[in-house]
Scaffold this motif. Structure first.
Motif, mmCIF file in Angstrom:
data_model
loop_
_atom_site.group_PDB
_atom_site.id
_atom_site.type_symbol
_atom_site.label_atom_id
_atom_site.label_comp_id
_atom_site.label_asym_id
_atom_site.label_seq_id
_atom_site.Cartn_x
_atom_site.Cartn_y
_atom_site.Cartn_z
ATOM 1 N N GLU A 75 0.808 -1.224 0.000
ATOM 2 C CA GLU A 75 0.000 0.000 0.000
ATOM 3 C C GLU A 75 0.841 1.273 0.000
ATOM 4 O OE1 GLU A 75 -2.773 -0.343 3.215
ATOM 5 O OE2 GLU A 75 -4.168 -1.555 2.026
ATOM 6 N N ASN A 76 1.883 1.342 0.846
ATOM 7 C CA ASN A 76 2.725 2.544 0.875
ATOM 8 C C ASN A 76 3.434 2.761 -0.450
ATOM 9 O OD1 ASN A 76 2.134 3.339 3.513
ATOM 10 N ND2 ASN A 76 3.702 1.997 4.384
ATOM 11 N N LEU A 77 3.879 1.664 -1.059
ATOM 12 C CA LEU A 77 4.549 1.756 -2.357
ATOM 13 C C LEU A 77 3.585 2.260 -3.428
ATOM 14 C CD1 LEU A 77 6.991 1.167 -4.175
ATOM 15 C CD2 LEU A 77 6.201 -1.191 -4.357
ATOM 16 N N ALA A 78 2.384 1.692 -3.471
ATOM 17 C CA ALA A 78 1.393 2.125 -4.457
ATOM 18 C C ALA A 78 1.020 3.586 -4.250
ATOM 19 C CB ALA A 78 0.156 1.235 -4.368
ATOM 20 N N TYR A 79 0.854 3.974 -2.984
ATOM 21 C CA TYR A 79 0.477 5.357 -2.678
ATOM 22 C C TYR A 79 1.571 6.325 -3.084
ATOM 23 C CZ TYR A 79 -1.747 9.149 -0.065
ATOM 24 O OH TYR A 79 -2.359 10.319 0.286
ATOM 25 N N TYR A 80 2.835 5.934 -2.910
ATOM 26 C CA TYR A 80 3.955 6.799 -3.288
ATOM 27 C C TYR A 80 3.938 7.076 -4.788
ATOM 28 C CZ TYR A 80 8.744 8.245 -4.323
ATOM 29 O OH TYR A 80 9.851 8.929 -4.795
ATOM 30 N N PHE A 81 3.845 6.030 -5.593
ATOM 31 C CA PHE A 81 3.889 6.223 -7.046
ATOM 32 C C PHE A 81 2.611 6.887 -7.564
ATOM 33 C CE2 PHE A 81 7.304 2.977 -6.894
ATOM 34 C CZ PHE A 81 8.249 3.668 -7.628
ATOM 35 N N TYR A 82 1.491 6.661 -6.888
ATOM 36 C CA TYR A 82 0.260 7.371 -7.272
ATOM 37 C C TYR A 82 0.447 8.877 -7.103
ATOM 38 C CZ TYR A 82 -4.591 8.972 -7.098
ATOM 39 O OH TYR A 82 -5.771 9.655 -7.312
ATOM 40 N N ASN A 83 1.052 9.278 -5.985
ATOM 41 C CA ASN A 83 1.286 10.701 -5.742
ATOM 42 C C ASN A 83 2.328 11.289 -6.691
ATOM 43 O OD1 ASN A 83 -0.558 10.992 -3.649
ATOM 44 N ND2 ASN A 83 0.920 10.431 -2.070
ATOM 45 N N GLN A 84 3.184 10.415 -7.257
ATOM 46 C CA GLN A 84 4.177 10.872 -8.226
ATOM 47 C C GLN A 84 3.589 11.004 -9.636
ATOM 48 O OE1 GLN A 84 7.432 11.783 -7.493
ATOM 49 N NE2 GLN A 84 6.769 11.551 -5.363
ATOM 50 N N GLY A 85 2.325 10.641 -9.787
ATOM 51 C CA GLY A 85 1.656 10.799 -11.086
ATOM 52 C C GLY A 85 1.702 9.582 -11.980
ATOM 53 N N TYR A 86 2.162 8.448 -11.483
ATOM 54 C CA TYR A 86 2.224 7.226 -12.285
ATOM 55 C C TYR A 86 0.837 6.566 -12.367
ATOM 56 C CZ TYR A 86 7.352 7.301 -12.145
ATOM 57 O OH TYR A 86 8.677 7.631 -12.302
ATOM 58 N N ILE A 87 0.667 5.794 -13.430
ATOM 59 C CA ILE A 87 -0.540 4.971 -13.566
ATOM 60 C C ILE A 87 -0.276 3.654 -12.835
ATOM 61 C CG2 ILE A 87 -2.089 3.794 -15.160
ATOM 62 C CD1 ILE A 87 -1.299 5.871 -17.277
ATOM 63 N N VAL A 88 -0.996 3.426 -11.753
ATOM 64 C CA VAL A 88 -0.774 2.250 -10.906
ATOM 65 C C VAL A 88 -1.974 1.323 -11.003
ATOM 66 C CG1 VAL A 88 -0.334 1.423 -8.567
ATOM 67 C CG2 VAL A 88 0.633 3.616 -9.324
ATOM 68 N N SER A 89 -1.710 0.036 -11.202
ATOM 69 C CA SER A 89 -2.757 -0.987 -11.212
ATOM 70 C C SER A 89 -2.399 -2.061 -10.194
ATOM 71 C CB SER A 89 -2.907 -1.622 -12.598
ATOM 72 O OG SER A 89 -3.317 -0.662 -13.551
ATOM 73 N N ILE A 90 -3.390 -2.494 -9.429
ATOM 74 C CA ILE A 90 -3.195 -3.539 -8.437
ATOM 75 C C ILE A 90 -4.118 -4.702 -8.780
ATOM 76 C CG2 ILE A 90 -3.386 -4.155 -5.997
ATOM 77 C CD1 ILE A 90 -2.711 -1.290 -5.300
ATOM 78 N N VAL A 91 -3.548 -5.889 -8.923
ATOM 79 C CA VAL A 91 -4.331 -7.069 -9.311
ATOM 80 C C VAL A 91 -4.402 -8.033 -8.142
ATOM 81 C CG1 VAL A 91 -3.759 -6.843 -11.755
ATOM 82 C CG2 VAL A 91 -2.296 -8.221 -10.268
ATOM 83 N N LEU A 92 -5.467 -8.811 -8.099
ATOM 84 C CA LEU A 92 -5.627 -9.809 -7.056
ATOM 85 C C LEU A 92 -4.637 -10.956 -7.263
ATOM 86 C CD1 LEU A 92 -9.521 -10.001 -6.877
ATOM 87 C CD2 LEU A 92 -7.994 -8.868 -5.264
ATOM 88 N N PRO A 93 -4.151 -11.557 -6.177
ATOM 89 C CA PRO A 93 -3.173 -12.653 -6.307
ATOM 90 C C PRO A 93 -3.666 -13.799 -7.183
ATOM 91 C CG PRO A 93 -3.292 -11.912 -4.034
ATOM 92 C CD PRO A 93 -4.386 -11.195 -4.773
ATOM 93 N N ASN A 94 -4.953 -14.135 -7.085
ATOM 94 C CA ASN A 94 -5.488 -15.239 -7.880
ATOM 95 C C ASN A 94 -5.411 -14.927 -9.371
ATOM 96 O OD1 ASN A 94 -7.081 -17.817 -8.059
ATOM 97 N ND2 ASN A 94 -8.549 -16.430 -9.009
ATOM 98 N N LYS A 95 -5.720 -13.674 -9.736
ATOM 99 C CA LYS A 95 -5.666 -13.266 -11.140
ATOM 100 C C LYS A 95 -4.232 -13.305 -11.654
ATOM 101 C CE LYS A 95 -7.164 -9.589 -14.270
ATOM 102 N NZ LYS A 95 -7.878 -8.275 -14.374
#
Length: 372
Positions: A75-95
């Motif tokens: 979560e902290n990693l995703a939030y950091y790059f989101y605030n940097q303006g990157y396009i972030v996608s998070i997928v479920l482990p099963n997928k």
């Protein structure tokens, strides 16, 4: 002429470190891994990863980041790059796991997983992740804590009940169990008060709750859990996406003349399904007409109680979604008004939902009735 389309960075995250793999996707549908590297799962590691990405970006095209949901570690990693303006996608482990299997990968390690996520982000157009608001994140923490307390209480109650039927009674242990149960009851009550205060403090959530709460059997905790686990339905465009996210989507098992069992997938958010189970019992218990009618209709066809309750869970979840999205108050007599042309079909001055919006709520077809 082959031209670059986008860079894709796949990130496999764990508690202490994460591995990033950066690939370039070109117009000839070719994916080339440009670099891989391991970083610490800390603020400095996030910054180092950002500099590393910039160093390997040779052409001016979009960069997408794909990572797997790993508890809270990502979560902290995703939030950091989101605030940097990157396009972030998070997928479920099963997928992610099924995708890796489709690539024919036989080995598994952090670097292979990162490269697989990088290829997944390059080939597919994944949904863009948005972080929870602070109030919704706090609400999710409280509802999950309350859920865990309830599960612990049930476990202790079962232990106490088992001991009372034992050959020999150890009163010291029984008294300790009673004390623990009493402590958990106090914590549950305090947590529910905190949840109510948080909902009342957020103007938008409180307004929606006032309009949805007239559904008899859908309590404050159920409402709070639904909103917390779906982030206020932000990323859902229709009821099908919502039911799939919650694990209520229908899975058929048929090939040729063989017809297997049709059931719900249960591949989704278990917190929603757990809280909706109690809500489905309550709406029938308190006599909410549309849910009682659905229960009686399914019972008359199948005589399977759990099938009826699962259908009610799905219907109740979709109804909550529609009321939230349309900011419309619940009207128990809405369907009767719709069938009577002499009554104004507007509810509270707002146009009623379209037939498409209500299609998943109707649940009249046998194929719409999930089996478990």
């Amino acid at each position: 002429m082959v031209t670059p389309v986008k860079y894709s960075v796949g990130i496999d995250c764990s508690k202490e470190e994460f591995v990033a793999a950066m690939s370039l996707f070109t117009s000839d549908q070719k994916i080339t891994v440009k670099a891989t590297r391991k970083f610490k799962n800390t603020a400095k590691g996030f910054s180092d990863c950002g500099h590393w990405i910039c160093q390997h970006k040779k052409v001016d095209v979009a960069i997408v980041l794909t990572m797997e949901a790993t508890g809270n570690y990502h979560e902290n990693l995703a939030y950091y790059f989101y605030n940097q303006g990157y396009i972030v996608s998070i997928v479920l482990p099963n997928k992610a796991k099924k995708y890796m299997q489709s690539l024919g990968l036989k080995s598994k390690n952090d670097t292979i997983d990162a490269k697989g996520l990088s290829q997944m982000g390059a080939e597919q157009r994944l949904s863009r992740w948005e972080p929870f608001s602070p109030s919704v994140y706090e609400l999710r923490t409280l509802t999950r804590f309350c859920e865990q307390l309830s599960m612990n209480r049930t476990q202790l109650m079962n232990q106490l009940s088992s001991m009372e039927y034992g050959m020999f009674q150890v009163e010291e242990v029984k008294n300790s169990l009673r004390s623990l149960i009493q402590l958990i009851d106090t914590q549950i009550a305090e947590t529910k008060v905190q949840i109510e205060e948080l909902i009342n403090k957020d103007e938008k959530i409180h307004e929606r709750y006032e309009k949805i709460s007239p559904i008899k059997g859908l309590g404050l905790l159920t409402f709070a859990t639904i909103i917390a686990e779906t982030n206020g339905f932000k990323l859902f465009e229709n009821e099908r996406q919502l039911t799939s996210y919650a694990g209520y989507d229908i899975v058929e098992n048929q090939s040729g003349k063989r017809v297997g069992k049709t059931k719900i997938s249960k591949k989704g958010n278990s917190h929603i399904r757990r809280i909706m189970h109690m809500a489905s019992l309550n709406v029938v218990k308190y006599g909410e007409p549309k849910f009682v009618n659905l229960y009686n209709r399914i019972m008359s066809k199948t005589t399977i109680k759990m099938k009826a309750y699962v259908a009610i869970q799905r219907k109740l979840l979709c109804l909550t979604y529609i009321l939230w999205k349309r900011n419309e108050a619940y009207d128990a007599n809405y369907e009767a008004k719709q069938s009577n042309p002499g009554i104004d079909k507007k509810v509270g001055g707002i146009n009623p939902p379209t037939q498409d919006e209500l299609s998943s709520i109707a649940a009249d077809s046998p194929l719409s009735i999930p089996q478990i």
